[in-house]
Design a protein around this motif. Structure first.
Motif, PDB file in Angstrom:
ATOM      1  N   GLU A 156       0.746  12.277   1.102  1.00 31.01           N
ATOM      2  CA  GLU A 156       0.943  11.435   2.107  1.00 31.01           C
ATOM      3  C   GLU A 156       2.133  11.769   2.819  1.00 31.01           C
ATOM      4  O   GLU A 156       2.397  11.562   4.106  1.00 31.01           O
ATOM      5  CB  GLU A 156       0.584  10.182   1.650  1.00 31.01           C
ATOM      6  N   ASP A 200       0.718  -1.195   0.176  1.00 34.26           N
ATOM      7  CA  ASP A 200      -0.011  -0.151  -0.027  1.00 34.26           C
ATOM      8  C   ASP A 200       0.801   1.336   0.086  1.00 34.26           C
ATOM      9  O   ASP A 200       1.377   1.504   1.129  1.00 34.26           O
ATOM     10  CB  ASP A 200      -0.844  -0.101   1.095  1.00 34.26           C
ATOM     11  N   GLU A 201       1.278   1.754  -1.244  1.00 38.26           N
ATOM     12  CA  GLU A 201       2.204   2.827  -1.436  1.00 38.26           C
ATOM     13  C   GLU A 201       1.759   4.185  -0.847  1.00 38.26           C
ATOM     14  O   GLU A 201       2.741   4.781  -0.225  1.00 38.26           O
ATOM     15  CB  GLU A 201       2.351   2.958  -2.862  1.00 38.26           C
ATOM     16  N   ALA A 202       0.466   4.270  -0.557  1.00 33.44           N
ATOM     17  CA  ALA A 202       0.169   5.653   0.110  1.00 33.44           C
ATOM     18  C   ALA A 202       0.241   5.854   1.340  1.00 33.44           C
ATOM     19  O   ALA A 202       0.842   6.578   2.250  1.00 33.44           O
ATOM     20  CB  ALA A 202      -1.613   6.119  -0.477  1.00 33.44           C
ATOM     21  N   SER A 261       3.819   6.028   2.073  1.00 38.44           N
ATOM     22  CA  SER A 261       4.420   7.321   1.906  1.00 38.44           C
ATOM     23  C   SER A 261       4.223   8.130   3.564  1.00 38.44           C
ATOM     24  O   SER A 261       5.110   8.955   3.616  1.00 38.44           O
ATOM     25  CB  SER A 261       3.823   8.117   0.799  1.00 38.44           C
ATOM     26  N   TYR A 262       2.963   7.638   3.815  1.00 35.44           N
ATOM     27  CA  TYR A 262       2.659   8.466   5.047  1.00 35.44           C
ATOM     28  C   TYR A 262       3.531   8.049   6.246  1.00 35.44           C
ATOM     29  O   TYR A 262       4.073   8.830   7.171  1.00 35.44           O
ATOM     30  CB  TYR A 262       1.104   8.277   5.441  1.00 35.44           C
ATOM     31  N   HIS A 275       2.878   9.802  -4.411  1.00 32.19           N
ATOM     32  CA  HIS A 275       1.968  10.053  -3.199  1.00 32.19           C
ATOM     33  C   HIS A 275       2.582  11.279  -2.303  1.00 32.19           C
ATOM     34  O   HIS A 275       2.879  10.909  -1.273  1.00 32.19           O
ATOM     35  CB  HIS A 275       1.763   8.940  -2.317  1.00 32.19           C
TER      36      HIS A 275
END
Length: 262
Positions: A174, A67-69, A72-73, A171
Protein backbone atom coordinates in the motif's frame (compact mmCIF):
# COMPACT_ATOMS: atom_id res chain seq x y z
CA UNK A 1 -30.90 30.19 -9.79
CA UNK A 2 -31.99 26.55 -10.11
CA UNK A 3 -34.28 25.29 -7.34
CA UNK A 4 -34.23 21.66 -6.22
CA UNK A 5 -37.29 19.95 -4.78
CA UNK A 6 -37.59 18.11 -1.50
CA UNK A 7 -37.37 14.76 -3.29
CA UNK A 8 -33.87 15.57 -4.61
CA UNK A 9 -32.84 16.75 -1.15
CA UNK A 10 -34.15 13.52 0.41
CA UNK A 11 -32.26 11.41 -2.14
CA UNK A 12 -29.07 13.35 -1.37
CA UNK A 13 -29.38 12.75 2.38
CA UNK A 14 -30.14 9.06 1.82
CA UNK A 15 -27.04 8.68 -0.38
CA UNK A 16 -24.79 10.34 2.21
CA UNK A 17 -26.22 8.20 5.02
CA UNK A 18 -25.49 5.11 2.94
CA UNK A 19 -21.82 6.08 2.75
CA UNK A 20 -21.53 8.26 -0.36
CA UNK A 21 -19.36 11.38 -0.14
CA UNK A 22 -20.69 14.89 -0.75
CA UNK A 23 -18.80 15.02 -4.05
CA UNK A 24 -20.16 11.67 -5.25
CA UNK A 25 -23.72 12.65 -4.23
CA UNK A 26 -23.41 15.94 -6.10
CA UNK A 27 -22.19 14.19 -9.25
CA UNK A 28 -24.94 11.55 -9.16
CA UNK A 29 -27.75 14.05 -8.66
CA UNK A 30 -26.36 16.86 -10.80
CA UNK A 31 -26.40 19.51 -8.07
CA UNK A 32 -23.60 21.76 -6.74
CA UNK A 33 -21.48 20.22 -4.01
CA UNK A 34 -22.05 23.30 -1.87
CA UNK A 35 -25.80 22.66 -2.01
CA UNK A 36 -25.27 19.08 -0.87
CA UNK A 37 -23.13 20.32 2.02
CA UNK A 38 -25.84 22.78 3.06
CA UNK A 39 -28.53 20.09 2.96
CA UNK A 40 -26.34 17.83 5.11
CA UNK A 41 -25.73 20.66 7.57
CA UNK A 42 -29.46 21.39 7.90
CA UNK A 43 -30.29 17.69 8.31
CA UNK A 44 -27.74 17.31 11.11
CA UNK A 45 -29.00 20.44 12.81
CA UNK A 46 -32.57 19.13 12.81
CA UNK A 47 -31.36 15.91 14.45
CA UNK A 48 -29.42 17.85 17.10
CA UNK A 49 -25.97 16.71 16.03
CA UNK A 50 -24.57 20.27 16.13
CA UNK A 51 -22.08 19.89 13.27
CA UNK A 52 -18.76 21.61 13.84
CA UNK A 53 -18.91 21.43 17.65
CA UNK A 54 -17.69 17.88 18.18
CA UNK A 55 -14.00 17.01 17.97
CA UNK A 56 -13.39 13.75 16.08
CA UNK A 57 -11.09 11.40 17.93
CA UNK A 58 -7.54 10.72 16.78
CA UNK A 59 -5.75 7.33 16.62
CA UNK A 60 -2.64 8.92 18.10
CA UNK A 61 -4.25 11.13 20.77
CA UNK A 62 -7.30 9.07 21.74
CA UNK A 63 -6.47 5.54 20.65
CA UNK A 64 -9.19 5.39 17.98
CA UNK A 65 -8.92 2.40 15.67
CA UNK A 66 -6.97 3.17 12.49
CA UNK A 67 -7.34 1.60 9.06
CA UNK A 68 -3.62 0.94 8.72
CA UNK A 69 -3.69 -0.23 5.10
CA UNK A 70 -5.47 2.97 4.01
CA UNK A 71 -3.07 5.03 6.12
CA UNK A 72 -0.02 3.39 4.52
CA UNK A 73 -1.38 4.29 1.06
CA UNK A 74 -2.28 7.84 2.11
CA UNK A 75 1.17 8.31 3.66
CA UNK A 76 2.73 7.42 0.29
CA UNK A 77 0.49 9.93 -1.47
CA UNK A 78 1.34 12.61 1.09
CA UNK A 79 5.10 12.12 0.76
CA UNK A 80 4.80 12.45 -3.01
CA UNK A 81 2.16 15.01 -3.90
CA UNK A 82 0.69 16.13 -0.59
CA UNK A 83 1.10 18.98 1.82
CA UNK A 84 -0.55 20.30 4.95
CA UNK A 85 -1.48 23.95 5.19
CA UNK A 86 -3.41 26.17 7.54
CA UNK A 87 -4.69 29.47 6.20
CA UNK A 88 -5.15 32.36 8.61
CA UNK A 89 -8.92 32.42 7.98
CA UNK A 90 -9.32 28.71 8.87
CA UNK A 91 -9.19 27.29 12.39
CA UNK A 92 -8.35 23.81 11.15
CA UNK A 93 -5.42 22.73 8.89
CA UNK A 94 -6.05 20.82 5.68
CA UNK A 95 -4.29 17.95 3.97
CA UNK A 96 -4.21 18.45 0.20
CA UNK A 97 -3.24 15.80 -2.36
CA UNK A 98 -2.93 17.02 -5.95
CA UNK A 99 -4.23 14.56 -8.59
CA UNK A 100 -4.08 15.03 -12.37
CA UNK A 101 -7.35 15.11 -14.31
CA UNK A 102 -6.12 12.30 -16.59
CA UNK A 103 -6.32 9.82 -13.67
CA UNK A 104 -9.79 10.11 -12.12
CA UNK A 105 -9.40 6.67 -10.52
CA UNK A 106 -6.51 7.98 -8.43
CA UNK A 107 -8.71 10.81 -7.15
CA UNK A 108 -11.32 8.26 -6.06
CA UNK A 109 -8.67 6.08 -4.39
CA UNK A 110 -7.25 9.11 -2.58
CA UNK A 111 -10.69 10.19 -1.41
CA UNK A 112 -11.49 6.65 -0.22
CA UNK A 113 -8.24 6.54 1.78
CA UNK A 114 -8.96 9.90 3.40
CA UNK A 115 -12.44 8.70 4.39
CA UNK A 116 -10.97 5.51 5.86
CA UNK A 117 -8.27 7.28 7.88
CA UNK A 118 -10.50 10.19 8.99
CA UNK A 119 -14.01 8.66 9.03
CA UNK A 120 -15.56 11.59 10.92
CA UNK A 121 -14.27 14.28 8.55
CA UNK A 122 -15.54 15.41 5.16
CA UNK A 123 -13.48 15.24 1.97
CA UNK A 124 -13.78 17.77 -0.85
CA UNK A 125 -12.22 18.37 -4.26
CA UNK A 126 -11.00 21.73 -5.50
CA UNK A 127 -10.76 22.12 -9.28
CA UNK A 128 -7.54 23.54 -10.71
CA UNK A 129 -6.17 23.77 -14.24
CA UNK A 130 -5.35 20.23 -15.29
CA UNK A 131 -5.78 18.76 -11.81
CA UNK A 132 -7.90 18.61 -8.69
CA UNK A 133 -6.84 19.02 -5.08
CA UNK A 134 -8.41 16.35 -2.87
CA UNK A 135 -8.67 17.92 0.60
CA UNK A 136 -9.62 17.02 4.13
CA UNK A 137 -9.64 19.20 7.25
CA UNK A 138 -8.64 17.85 10.65
CA UNK A 139 -7.09 19.18 13.84
CA UNK A 140 -5.07 15.99 14.06
CA UNK A 141 -3.17 16.17 10.78
CA UNK A 142 -0.02 17.12 12.67
CA UNK A 143 -0.40 13.94 14.75
CA UNK A 144 -0.89 11.67 11.76
CA UNK A 145 1.74 13.23 9.48
CA UNK A 146 4.64 14.36 11.69
CA UNK A 147 6.80 14.81 8.57
CA UNK A 148 5.10 18.16 8.06
CA UNK A 149 7.36 21.16 8.50
CA UNK A 150 8.47 24.46 6.95
CA UNK A 151 10.07 24.38 3.54
CA UNK A 152 10.11 21.84 0.74
CA UNK A 153 10.33 18.15 1.56
CA UNK A 154 13.57 17.63 -0.39
CA UNK A 155 15.25 20.44 1.57
CA UNK A 156 14.67 18.93 5.03
CA UNK A 157 14.98 15.60 6.78
CA UNK A 158 12.14 13.14 6.15
CA UNK A 159 12.02 10.11 8.44
CA UNK A 160 9.19 7.86 9.60
CA UNK A 161 8.27 7.63 13.25
CA UNK A 162 8.54 4.10 14.74
CA UNK A 163 4.74 3.69 14.73
CA UNK A 164 4.62 4.71 11.05
CA UNK A 165 7.41 2.32 10.14
CA UNK A 166 5.53 -0.48 11.87
CA UNK A 167 2.47 0.25 9.70
CA UNK A 168 4.55 0.42 6.51
CA UNK A 169 6.23 -2.87 7.41
CA UNK A 170 2.79 -4.44 7.87
CA UNK A 171 1.38 -2.93 4.64
CA UNK A 172 4.37 -2.35 2.33
CA UNK A 173 2.51 -2.68 -0.96
CA UNK A 174 0.00 0.00 0.00
CA UNK A 175 2.89 2.36 0.79
CA UNK A 176 4.62 1.58 -2.50
CA UNK A 177 1.33 2.04 -4.35
CA UNK A 178 0.82 5.48 -2.78
CA UNK A 179 4.32 6.59 -3.74
CA UNK A 180 3.98 5.32 -7.32
CA UNK A 181 0.54 6.90 -7.68
CA UNK A 182 1.98 10.24 -6.59
CA UNK A 183 5.48 10.40 -8.12
CA UNK A 184 5.77 7.28 -10.22
CA UNK A 185 4.62 5.77 -13.49
CA UNK A 186 4.49 2.54 -15.47
CA UNK A 187 5.85 2.97 -19.00
CA UNK A 188 6.85 0.89 -22.01
CA UNK A 189 10.40 1.30 -23.30
CA UNK A 190 11.88 -0.16 -26.45
CA UNK A 191 15.31 -1.16 -27.69
CA UNK A 192 16.67 -2.30 -31.05
CA UNK A 193 19.02 -5.25 -31.55
CA UNK A 194 20.55 -6.88 -34.58
CA UNK A 195 19.70 -10.59 -34.64
CA UNK A 196 21.01 -12.76 -37.50
CA UNK A 197 21.71 -9.63 -39.51
CA UNK A 198 18.20 -8.27 -39.00
CA UNK A 199 17.39 -5.25 -36.83
CA UNK A 200 14.55 -6.07 -34.41
CA UNK A 201 12.65 -3.91 -31.96
CA UNK A 202 11.98 -5.14 -28.43
CA UNK A 203 9.57 -3.57 -25.98
CA UNK A 204 9.68 -3.93 -22.21
CA UNK A 205 7.72 -2.47 -19.30
CA UNK A 206 9.28 -0.71 -16.35
CA UNK A 207 8.29 1.39 -13.37
CA UNK A 208 9.90 4.75 -12.64
CA UNK A 209 9.75 6.70 -9.40
CA UNK A 210 11.01 10.28 -9.40
CA UNK A 211 11.50 12.40 -6.30
CA UNK A 212 14.10 15.04 -5.41
CA UNK A 213 14.22 14.00 -1.76
CA UNK A 214 17.02 11.55 -0.96
CA UNK A 215 15.09 10.48 2.14
CA UNK A 216 11.84 9.73 0.30
CA UNK A 217 13.68 7.78 -2.40
CA UNK A 218 15.37 5.80 0.38
CA UNK A 219 12.00 5.01 1.99
CA UNK A 220 10.80 3.77 -1.40
CA UNK A 221 13.82 1.57 -2.12
CA UNK A 222 13.93 0.19 1.43
CA UNK A 223 10.32 -0.92 1.04
CA UNK A 224 11.01 -2.41 -2.41
CA UNK A 225 13.80 -4.45 -0.83
CA UNK A 226 11.40 -5.80 1.79
CA UNK A 227 8.94 -7.13 -0.82
CA UNK A 228 11.67 -8.58 -3.05
CA UNK A 229 11.60 -6.08 -5.92
CA UNK A 230 14.90 -5.41 -7.72
CA UNK A 231 15.57 -1.76 -8.55
CA UNK A 232 18.25 0.46 -10.02
CA UNK A 233 19.12 4.12 -9.50
CA UNK A 234 19.32 6.26 -12.63
CA UNK A 235 20.78 9.72 -12.70
CA UNK A 236 20.13 13.08 -14.27
CA UNK A 237 23.63 14.39 -14.80
CA UNK A 238 25.55 13.66 -11.60
CA UNK A 239 22.48 13.69 -9.33
CA UNK A 240 20.44 10.59 -8.41
CA UNK A 241 16.96 11.11 -9.74
CA UNK A 242 14.91 8.06 -10.78
CA UNK A 243 14.35 4.66 -9.24
CA UNK A 244 13.82 2.17 -12.05
CA UNK A 245 12.24 -1.30 -11.78
CA UNK A 246 12.82 -3.10 -15.08
CA UNK A 247 13.61 -6.77 -14.41
CA UNK A 248 10.81 -8.90 -15.76
CA UNK A 249 10.04 -10.77 -12.53
CA UNK A 250 10.06 -7.56 -10.48
CA UNK A 251 7.79 -5.78 -12.98
CA UNK A 252 5.39 -8.73 -12.81
CA UNK A 253 5.42 -8.47 -9.02
CA UNK A 254 4.65 -4.74 -9.19
CA UNK A 255 1.86 -5.39 -11.71
CA UNK A 256 0.07 -7.62 -9.22
CA UNK A 257 -0.58 -4.66 -6.90
CA UNK A 258 0.29 -1.40 -8.66
CA UNK A 259 -0.36 -1.56 -12.40
CA UNK A 260 -0.86 1.45 -14.67
CA UNK A 261 -2.37 4.65 -13.32
CA UNK A 262 -6.05 4.96 -14.08
Amino acid sequence: MQMHGTEVRKRAIDLIRSGASNAETARRLGVPIGTVGYWLHMDRSKRGECPGRHDPKCPRCDGRELDEAAYSYLLGLYLGDGHIIQYSQHRVPSLMITCGDVWPGLMDACEDAMHAVFPDNSVCRVKRTGCQNVKIYSKHLWCMFPQHGPGKKHERKIALEPWQQRIVDAHPWEFIRGLVHSDGCRITNWAARVVAGERKRYEYTRYLFTNKSDDIRQLYTDTLDKVGVDWKMTRRGTDPFNISVARRDSVALMDLTIGPKY
